[in-house]
Design a protein around this motif. Structure first.
Motif, PDB file in Angstrom:
ATOM      1  N   GLU A 346     -45.356  98.184   7.591  1.00 13.71           N
ATOM      2  CA  GLU A 346     -44.122  98.771   8.114  1.00 13.71           C
ATOM      3  C   GLU A 346     -43.746  98.088   9.423  1.00 13.71           C
ATOM      4  O   GLU A 346     -44.592  97.820  10.272  1.00 13.71           O
ATOM      5  CB  GLU A 346     -44.300 100.271   8.359  1.00 13.71           C
ATOM      6  N   ALA A 347     -42.468  97.794   9.593  1.00 12.18           N
ATOM      7  CA  ALA A 347     -41.958  97.240  10.849  1.00 12.18           C
ATOM      8  C   ALA A 347     -40.535  97.740  11.049  1.00 12.18           C
ATOM      9  O   ALA A 347     -39.713  97.685  10.120  1.00 12.18           O
ATOM     10  CB  ALA A 347     -41.987  95.718  10.822  1.00 12.18           C
ATOM     11  N   ASN A 348     -40.257  98.243  12.225  1.00 12.49           N
ATOM     12  CA  ASN A 348     -38.926  98.754  12.543  1.00 12.49           C
ATOM     13  C   ASN A 348     -38.325  97.884  13.647  1.00 12.49           C
ATOM     14  O   ASN A 348     -38.726  97.955  14.808  1.00 12.49           O
ATOM     15  CB  ASN A 348     -39.023 100.205  13.003  1.00 12.49           C
ATOM     16  N   VAL A 349     -37.362  97.039  13.247  1.00 14.79           N
ATOM     17  CA  VAL A 349     -36.767  96.079  14.174  1.00 14.79           C
ATOM     18  C   VAL A 349     -35.506  96.667  14.795  1.00 14.79           C
ATOM     19  O   VAL A 349     -34.603  97.124  14.090  1.00 14.79           O
ATOM     20  CB  VAL A 349     -36.429  94.756  13.466  1.00 14.79           C
ATOM     21  N   ARG A 350     -35.460  96.652  16.132  1.00  8.50           N
ATOM     22  CA  ARG A 350     -34.270  97.075  16.865  1.00  8.50           C
ATOM     23  C   ARG A 350     -33.652  95.824  17.495  1.00  8.50           C
ATOM     24  O   ARG A 350     -34.164  95.290  18.468  1.00  8.50           O
ATOM     25  CB  ARG A 350     -34.646  98.078  17.966  1.00  8.50           C
ATOM     26  N   TYR A 351     -32.543  95.374  16.913  1.00  9.21           N
ATOM     27  CA  TYR A 351     -31.915  94.124  17.366  1.00  9.21           C
ATOM     28  C   TYR A 351     -30.762  94.435  18.306  1.00  9.21           C
ATOM     29  O   TYR A 351     -29.849  95.194  17.965  1.00  9.21           O
ATOM     30  CB  TYR A 351     -31.417  93.321  16.164  1.00  9.21           C
ATOM     31  N   ILE A 352     -30.789  93.826  19.492  1.00  3.93           N
ATOM     32  CA  ILE A 352     -29.752  94.042  20.500  1.00  3.93           C
ATOM     33  C   ILE A 352     -29.175  92.696  20.922  1.00  3.93           C
ATOM     34  O   ILE A 352     -29.916  91.791  21.312  1.00  3.93           O
ATOM     35  CB  ILE A 352     -30.321  94.763  21.745  1.00  3.93           C
ATOM     36  N   ASP A 353     -27.848  92.580  20.857  1.00  5.86           N
ATOM     37  CA  ASP A 353     -27.142  91.394  21.342  1.00  5.86           C
ATOM     38  C   ASP A 353     -26.164  91.841  22.430  1.00  5.86           C
ATOM     39  O   ASP A 353     -25.034  92.227  22.138  1.00  5.86           O
ATOM     40  CB  ASP A 353     -26.394  90.702  20.204  1.00  5.86           C
ATOM     41  N   PRO A 354     -26.585  91.794  23.707  1.00  5.20           N
ATOM     42  CA  PRO A 354     -25.768  92.334  24.795  1.00  5.20           C
ATOM     43  C   PRO A 354     -24.925  91.287  25.524  1.00  5.20           C
ATOM     44  O   PRO A 354     -24.477  91.529  26.653  1.00  5.20           O
ATOM     45  CB  PRO A 354     -26.830  92.886  25.743  1.00  5.20           C
ATOM     46  N   SER A 355     -24.704  90.130  24.912  1.00  3.67           N
ATOM     47  CA  SER A 355     -24.121  88.992  25.632  1.00  3.67           C
ATOM     48  C   SER A 355     -22.830  89.340  26.363  1.00  3.67           C
ATOM     49  O   SER A 355     -22.687  89.063  27.559  1.00  3.67           O
ATOM     50  CB  SER A 355     -23.863  87.836  24.663  1.00  3.67           C
ATOM     51  N   TYR A 356     -21.855  89.923  25.660  1.00  2.00           N
ATOM     52  CA  TYR A 356     -20.566  90.195  26.291  1.00  2.00           C
ATOM     53  C   TYR A 356     -20.685  91.268  27.364  1.00  2.00           C
ATOM     54  O   TYR A 356     -19.976  91.232  28.379  1.00  2.00           O
ATOM     55  CB  TYR A 356     -19.535  90.591  25.235  1.00  2.00           C
ATOM     56  N   ALA A 357     -21.581  92.238  27.147  1.00  2.00           N
ATOM     57  CA  ALA A 357     -21.786  93.273  28.161  1.00  2.00           C
ATOM     58  C   ALA A 357     -22.349  92.671  29.441  1.00  2.00           C
ATOM     59  O   ALA A 357     -21.970  93.055  30.550  1.00  2.00           O
ATOM     60  CB  ALA A 357     -22.728  94.348  27.626  1.00  2.00           C
ATOM     61  N   ILE A 358     -23.249  91.708  29.297  1.00  3.08           N
ATOM     62  CA  ILE A 358     -23.853  91.078  30.470  1.00  3.08           C
ATOM     63  C   ILE A 358     -22.835  90.212  31.201  1.00  3.08           C
ATOM     64  O   ILE A 358     -22.768  90.218  32.434  1.00  3.08           O
ATOM     65  CB  ILE A 358     -25.080  90.240  30.044  1.00  3.08           C
TER      66      ILE A 358
END
Length: 433
Positions: A346-358
């Motif tokens: 089991e693996a639970n991946v949380r993907y975050i792409d915050p580029s524009y927010a940064i």
């Protein structure tokens, strides 16, 4: 280390500066002499190359107010244009230029051209804004740019025509290497017409990848915001069974933000950057070992990392001339899920792409100070008649550099240097080649 000839660091000038600053401004000025310079190199080993020819030693002009001016302030009109992607601190640069121009020099007017170089083409752009002290008073606390921005060039002849029509004597260009290449085209057209219009650049790159300067504005703010995002990813990972927090950060060709945010956060287990290619299978195997041992992991990947691993696609380019990248973040997420599914884990991946927010956050206090001094340095250089140059920071000083230098290549993180070695030591990751 870069090898430069002394002549490559000479700053172009429109002509001789003849106006005495104190007489023109009516107050005493602590000015910098043109002969006050610093060494381009820092290490003794680099200096030894010039022991047989000291005259070839590359030296940098110090930024700051000059004893004599080229432009008469009361008859001088300034323009500012901001180009490319957003970056923390652009508004502070604008404010610093406007305040220095009016309060220090007493110039006639300052205009802000809207939405990048399109604002210098009256056929496609909006009319410029006339900027004063009130209109820019509080903008340093805001992200983005009050002038707007855009990518892509305009015809240099059309832009110079417009500058002439408006009576602009000095143009400040805020942007990255693509923007500076456009500025060089402008400078060439101005020189061809033998016009007395100064062109001074303030290098803008959130990736900190402008050649020959040590720090670009907005970088520190980006690292700080990225660190907060990484902390959230860490909490998400720890809150799930075999949780994996995956954060994609800016860095097309250089991993400075990813590496520095990794060090600042102290919770990253894998940092992947463009300068350090990796084999996917080795990385996934190490990630599996980490999950089995600690049951959570945090991965930071720069947007330009691992492009060789993604399916081939026909290269396309954005309006700034940058190659469009494949999404390494989405690719890694899919590969991680697929790998753990095949392993029956089991693996639970949380993907975050915050580029524009940064990119759009307000600058930190230290970045505001840095931008203030960059803007002041740009105005001082331009008023003395310098042109086709940028202001920057190197060897603990604000300095002048010819614009031709910063368009040569992009600065990269040295994988044999201390920063990357510290990343490896901190994360515990290995060489995935």
């Amino acid at each position: 280390m870069e090898i430069l000839a002394a002549a490559e660091l000479l700053i172009p000038k429109l002509g001789e500066a003849k106006l005495h600053t104190e007489q023109t401004l009516g107050h005493k000025v602590e000015s910098i002499r043109d002969e006050d310079k610093i060494l381009f190199h820092r290490h003794i080993a680099d200096l030894h190359r010039y022991s047989k020819d000291p005259d070839a030693l590359p030296l940098l002009e110090l930024a700051g107010p000059r004893h004599k001016l080229f432009f008469n302030p009361s008859q001088t009109r300034l323009g500012i244009v901001t180009c490319g992607g957003l970056c923390p601190g652009i508004n502070t640069i604008i404010r610093s230029i406007v305040f220095t121009a009016y309060q220090y020099y007493g110039v006639e007017a300052v205009y802000g051209f809207r939405y990048g170089y399109s604002g210098l083409n009256p056929k496609v752009g909006l009319p410029p804004l006339k900027l004063d002290l009130d209109s820019v008073d509080n903008i340093h606390a805001l992200g983005g740019t009050i002038l707007g921005s855009s990518r892509g060039p305009q015809d240099a002849k059309v832009m110079v025509d417009y500058l002439e029509k408006l009576g602009i004597n000095i143009l400040f260009v805020v942007g990255g290497d693509g923007t500076m290449r456009g500025a060089l085209d402008l400078a060439k057209e101005i020189a061809k017409r033998q016009l007395t219009i100064a062109l001074v650049g303030v290098p803008k790159t959130i990736d900190n990848d402008i050649a020959f300067i040590e720090r670009s504005f907005g970088f520190e703010s980006a690292v700080e915001e990225a660190t907060r995002i990484i902390a959230a990813a860490h909490m998400e990972a720890k809150g799930a069974v075999n949780g994996i927090g995956l954060v994609k950060l800016m860095g097309r060709e250089s991993g400075f933000i990813a590496a520095n945010a990794t060090l600042a956060s102290c919770v990253v287990n894998f940092c992947l950057i463009p300068e350090a290619p990796f084999k996917l299978e080795k990385f996934l195997q190490d990630l599996e070992r980490r999950i089995k041992k600690r049951h959570h992991a945090v991965i930071v990947v720069a947007e330009g990392a691992g492009q060789d691993l993604l399916p081939d696609s026909k290269s396309t380019f954005d309006k700034s001339g940058n190659k469009r990248l494949n999404d390494i973040g989405a690719f890694l997420k899919n590969e991680i899920v697929k790998y753990f599914t095949q392993k029956n884990l089991e693996a639970n991946v949380r993907y975050i792409d915050p580029s524009y927010a940064i990119r759009s956050v307000a600058p930190t206090g230290d970045d505001n100070v840095f931008c203030l001094m960059l803007g002041q340095s740009a105005v001082h250089a331009a008023m003395s008649g310098r042109t086709a140059m940028i202001v920057g920071y190197r060897n603990d000083h604000f300095i002048h550099l010819p614009m031709t230098l910063v368009t040569r290549f992009r600065k990269k993180l040295e994988i044999n240097g201390r920063t990357w070695k510290t990343v490896l030591d901190t994360t515990g990751q290995v060489d995935y080649k």
